[in-house]
Design a protein around this motif. Structure first.
Motif, PDB file in Angstrom:
ATOM      1  N   ASP A   1       0.813  -1.216   0.000  1.00 36.72           N
ATOM      2  CA  ASP A   1       0.000   0.000   0.000  1.00 36.72           C
ATOM      3  C   ASP A   1       0.848   1.268   0.000  1.00 36.72           C
ATOM      4  OD1 ASP A   1       1.007  -0.151   2.549  1.00 36.72           O
ATOM      5  OD2 ASP A   1      -0.943  -0.109   3.551  1.00 36.72           O
ATOM      6  N   LYS A   2       2.101   1.120  -0.455  1.00 37.00           N
ATOM      7  CA  LYS A   2       3.004   2.260  -0.538  1.00 37.00           C
ATOM      8  C   LYS A   2       3.727   2.240  -1.878  1.00 37.00           C
ATOM      9  CE  LYS A   2       4.001   2.747   4.403  1.00 37.00           C
ATOM     10  NZ  LYS A   2       2.757   2.238   4.809  1.00 37.00           N
TER      11      LYS A   2
ATOM     12  N   VAL B   1      -0.304   5.462  -0.603  1.00 33.42           N
ATOM     13  CA  VAL B   1      -1.041   5.869  -1.796  1.00 33.42           C
ATOM     14  C   VAL B   1      -2.459   6.257  -1.408  1.00 33.42           C
ATOM     15  CG1 VAL B   1       0.356   4.444  -3.330  1.00 33.42           C
ATOM     16  CG2 VAL B   1      -1.750   3.512  -2.403  1.00 33.42           C
ATOM     17  N   GLU B   2      -3.051   7.105  -2.228  1.00 33.26           N
ATOM     18  CA  GLU B   2      -4.425   7.552  -1.985  1.00 33.26           C
ATOM     19  C   GLU B   2      -5.449   6.668  -2.673  1.00 33.26           C
ATOM     20  OE1 GLU B   2      -4.819  11.675  -3.012  1.00 33.26           O
ATOM     21  OE2 GLU B   2      -3.033  12.238  -1.885  1.00 33.26           O
TER      22      GLU B   2
ATOM     23  N   ILE C   1      -7.755   3.544  -3.991  1.00 37.27           N
ATOM     24  CA  ILE C   1      -8.537   2.573  -3.220  1.00 37.27           C
ATOM     25  C   ILE C   1      -8.777   1.272  -3.988  1.00 37.27           C
ATOM     26  CG2 ILE C   1      -9.667   4.310  -1.778  1.00 37.27           C
ATOM     27  CD1 ILE C   1     -12.128   4.039  -3.645  1.00 37.27           C
TER      28      ILE C   1
ATOM     29  N   GLU D   1      -2.384   3.013  -7.393  1.00 33.70           N
ATOM     30  CA  GLU D   1      -2.352   4.464  -7.276  1.00 33.70           C
ATOM     31  C   GLU D   1      -3.518   5.082  -8.040  1.00 33.70           C
ATOM     32  OE1 GLU D   1       1.492   5.719  -8.630  1.00 33.70           O
ATOM     33  OE2 GLU D   1       2.447   5.089  -6.773  1.00 33.70           O
ATOM     34  N   ASP D   2      -3.981   6.201  -7.535  1.00 36.90           N
ATOM     35  CA  ASP D   2      -5.022   6.934  -8.254  1.00 36.90           C
ATOM     36  C   ASP D   2      -4.370   8.046  -9.077  1.00 36.90           C
ATOM     37  OD1 ASP D   2      -4.422   9.006  -6.471  1.00 36.90           O
ATOM     38  OD2 ASP D   2      -6.336   8.888  -5.396  1.00 36.90           O
TER      39      ASP D   2
ATOM     40  N   ASN E   1      -4.080  11.256  -8.592  1.00 35.69           N
ATOM     41  CA  ASN E   1      -3.246  12.168  -7.809  1.00 35.69           C
ATOM     42  C   ASN E   1      -1.903  11.519  -7.450  1.00 35.69           C
ATOM     43  OD1 ASN E   1      -2.928  14.753  -6.523  1.00 35.69           O
ATOM     44  ND2 ASN E   1      -3.082  13.664  -4.577  1.00 35.69           N
ATOM     45  N   ASP E   2      -1.929  10.240  -7.079  1.00 30.13           N
ATOM     46  CA  ASP E   2      -0.685   9.508  -6.803  1.00 30.13           C
ATOM     47  C   ASP E   2       0.213   9.519  -8.033  1.00 30.13           C
ATOM     48  OD1 ASP E   2      -1.379   8.604  -4.140  1.00 30.13           O
ATOM     49  OD2 ASP E   2      -2.614   7.042  -5.048  1.00 30.13           O
TER      50      ASP E   2
ATOM     51  N   ASN F   1       1.839  12.870  -8.579  1.00 27.72           N
ATOM     52  CA  ASN F   1       2.938  13.067  -7.628  1.00 27.72           C
ATOM     53  C   ASN F   1       4.177  12.279  -8.043  1.00 27.72           C
ATOM     54  OD1 ASN F   1       1.408  14.776  -6.018  1.00 27.72           O
ATOM     55  ND2 ASN F   1       0.720  13.130  -4.678  1.00 27.72           N
TER      56      ASN F   1
END
Length: 89
Positions: free
Chosen positions: A5-6, A16-17, A19, A39-40, A42-43, A46
């Protein structure tokens, strides 16, 4: 079961944001061995921004410097081989 989850960028692991979940399946026995949180948007933005920033300095390195970076990576992976294989990913 392993849960990832990272993501790694800017020299560190960050949450990560996203889901959405992606199942990790062992291809030899079709067993679910873990999951990855994807990742979504926004992720992804970034991560792209971090890569662009890193490229500013990395693009100025010489071939010899890049070879040295890869050699150091190889040594680190070899030194930590048992630890990495114990992750059971």
């Amino acid at each position: 079961m392993k849960r990832i989850d990272k993501s790694y960028f800017n020299g560190k692991f960050v949450g990560v944001e996203g889901i959405e979940i992606f199942d990790l399946i062992n291809p030899t026995n079709r067993e679910n061995i873990g999951e990855v949180i994807l990742e979504d948007e926004n992720d992804t933005r970034n991560a792209i921004a971090a890569a662009k920033e890193a490229f500013k300095t990395f693009s100025k390195t010489s071939v010899d410097e890049r070879i040295e970076i890869l050699k150091n990576l190889k040594k680190t992976v070899e030194r930590r081989g048992k630890e990495l294989s114990a992750l059971n990913l």
